[in-house]
Scaffold this active site. Sequence first.
Site, PDB file in Angstrom:
ATOM      1  CG  HIS A  51      17.045 -37.808   1.717  1.00 25.96           C
ATOM      2  ND1 HIS A  51      17.045 -38.816   2.648  1.00 25.96           N
ATOM      3  CD2 HIS A  51      18.363 -37.580   1.419  1.00 25.96           C
ATOM      4  CE1 HIS A  51      18.280 -39.183   2.916  1.00 25.96           C
ATOM      5  NE2 HIS A  51      19.105 -38.436   2.195  1.00 25.96           N
TER       6      HIS A  51
ATOM      7  CD  GLU B 217      10.144 -13.033  -5.346  1.00 24.49           C
ATOM      8  OE1 GLU B 217       9.948 -12.583  -4.209  1.00 24.49           O
ATOM      9  OE2 GLU B 217      11.194 -12.811  -5.985  1.00 24.49           O
TER      10      GLU B 217
ATOM     11  CB  CYS C 185      -0.962   0.057   1.170  1.00 25.88           C
ATOM     12  SG  CYS C 185      -2.122  -1.312   1.272  1.00 25.88           S
TER      13      CYS C 185
ATOM     14  CG  ASN D 118       0.583   0.373   4.551  1.00 28.87           C
ATOM     15  OD1 ASN D 118       0.219  -0.787   4.402  1.00 28.87           O
ATOM     16  ND2 ASN D 118       1.859   0.726   4.531  1.00 28.87           N
TER      17      ASN D 118
ATOM     18  CD  GLU E 186      16.837 -14.628  -4.327  1.00 29.19           C
ATOM     19  OE1 GLU E 186      16.646 -13.536  -4.896  1.00 29.19           O
ATOM     20  OE2 GLU E 186      16.149 -15.004  -3.356  1.00 29.19           O
TER      21      GLU E 186
ATOM     22  CD1 TRP F 120      -0.301  -6.093  -2.951  1.00 28.89           C
ATOM     23  CD2 TRP F 120      -0.854  -6.882  -0.934  1.00 28.89           C
ATOM     24  NE1 TRP F 120       0.094  -7.412  -2.888  1.00 28.89           N
ATOM     25  CE2 TRP F 120      -0.235  -7.922  -1.673  1.00 28.89           C
ATOM     26  CE3 TRP F 120      -1.288  -7.160   0.369  1.00 28.89           C
ATOM     27  CZ2 TRP F 120      -0.043  -9.198  -1.149  1.00 28.89           C
ATOM     28  CZ3 TRP F 120      -1.106  -8.432   0.881  1.00 28.89           C
ATOM     29  CH2 TRP F 120      -0.478  -9.422   0.122  1.00 28.89           C
TER      30      TRP F 120
ATOM     31  CE  LYS G 164      11.932  -3.621  -3.467  1.00 32.67           C
ATOM     32  NZ  LYS G 164      12.746  -4.671  -4.111  1.00 32.67           N
TER      33      LYS G 164
ATOM     34  NE  ARG H 197       4.585   1.518   0.358  1.00 27.67           N
ATOM     35  CZ  ARG H 197       5.366   1.604   1.430  1.00 27.67           C
ATOM     36  NH1 ARG H 197       6.584   2.117   1.301  1.00 27.67           N
ATOM     37  NH2 ARG H 197       4.962   1.205   2.605  1.00 27.67           N
TER      38      ARG H 197
END
Length: 605
Positions: A500, A484, A2, A99, A477, A75, A600, A27
Amino acid sequence: MCGIIGILGNHQVAPQLVEALKRLEYRGYDSAGVATIDTDGKLDRRRAVGKLVNLSDRLVTEPLPGHAGIGHTRWATHGAATEGNAHPHRRGPVAVVHNGIIENFKELREELIAAGFSPESETDTETVALMTAKHLADGMTPVEAARATLKRLHGAFALAFLFDGEADLMVAARKGSPLAVGHGTGEMFVGSDAIALAPFTDRISYLEDGDHVVLTRAGAEFFDAEGRPTNREIAQIDVGATAIDKGGYRHFMAKEIAQQPAVLGDVLNHYIKDGRIVLPELVDFRDVDRLTLVACGTAYLAGHVAKYWFEKLAGLPCDLDVASEFRYREPPLSPKSWGIFISQSGETADTLAALHYARGKVARTVGVVNVGTSAIARDTDIALPTLAGVEVCVASSKAFTCQLAVLAVLALKAAHDRGRISDGELAAHLADLRSIPSLVNQALNTAEDCEKLAGWISESTDVLFLGRGPLYPVALEGALKLKELSYIHAEGYASGELKHGPIALIDQHMPVVVVAPRDALFEKTISNMQEVMARHGQVLLVSDADGILEGGDGIRAALTMPEGGGIFQPIVYAVPMQYLAYYAAVAKGTDVDQPRNLAKSVTVE
């Protein structure tokens, strides 16, 4: 998540609000809106779902006059992304942007419904507007009504209130979520961060937790959590440092990946001078018996790499925790231990809460942050800036590698303080670290090959990433970045864990990215890779030229990495992970800089 902007200005404010909101797009958001007060004192608003261009289009056909206003990018948390749930929320003579999350909104809503104030949306925020409208109806002044409402709220919030008939008044408050006040000449501003306020002023005050502020064009009156008048320092920001243009790149992420050699050089020049590590005097690891590293998302993976460094170089035991789990399990903490809290924004709600849990239980708290004025920077004993500069793309790239660089310096300082490495060994490690910007610059050459591989990766439904030792978090990562940006399911695993469970997934359709520099663990990783290929898995080997020559038989593709960097190679190997995700997303046509559902700065739990 937000974005909030508020302006008491001298010009038509609606266009200014929209332009400021554009600076807060990084954001994350799924709807937007503005409210203004015209010259007759009339309060009105416009809202739209989707990108800010939809709000801009609406303002062309339905303009909002006035020199005072508030704006918001939402958001969605409570309630779907609809116009009815978009901010600002208005009930009667008050409009509110928010927010955060009001945790007791259901209780308050039931109370308000019983008093005849019924909600029209699904959001928790509307409860704030309703409660304030009720107080106004009971005869309170706007400032009194806002204060009375704030006292009833539980949770985390940044709020701005605008009132019908009050063209020279705004009330703002923060608890948990960040908020800043901008000081102009005959104008005042409020915003989620300095980036939003930079076009209007370079003089900023940051609200402390629990503060509220009463704004008029003449200035700001600050009040602390107890309601007592207080002063908040005015800091002068570097407006140039808040520039958010793409610099000729197609996306902010492409620009930010390419910036990494330069910003890493800035970090190392800041912390290493004349062959010496330069850190605050409080950074002395001689009496430390344990470290606790706490973070979320990509910052957590930076901590994961650093755990290897601290334990291998300094012999210092490290606990690594996801911030959202840390405080709820109430971990026992040694009074001789340190807590290190890693956050790009410095406002991550879970990490900030974990910091507050640890304070008083550990000997020292350290913040590794990109925003020097953030809550984590202010609340830790030692704040270490990562100097990455503004990172607009929601998915982190340069902030991650700069976090790694700062953590590497800390690990070397710990190793030397504790007598685990000699002066000569420290010098050798510093030379390796100093070589990283150049090696990262060479790693940028993998971009063209990653782009060629994008079609293959983007057509896959699942991708597996494998790595060993400090390259295992790099594999994690890589998987996170791909998820993402491209919305492709991906998982990262330690190579030795393949048998495994994950090996059951391998078939001729699955890309398997193997991150394997030719180091002490190379042969073991290649053995795991052979097991993948024996089951018809399609391998992309990321290694140096010698590693590809030695282990590359039967692979589908390879990315050639530069040699060098010593134990700090994970910083270099992050680059192709970023490029693979970036070009896969471009190939799929997803929103690279603002992926769906992501924010963000996660300032709520």
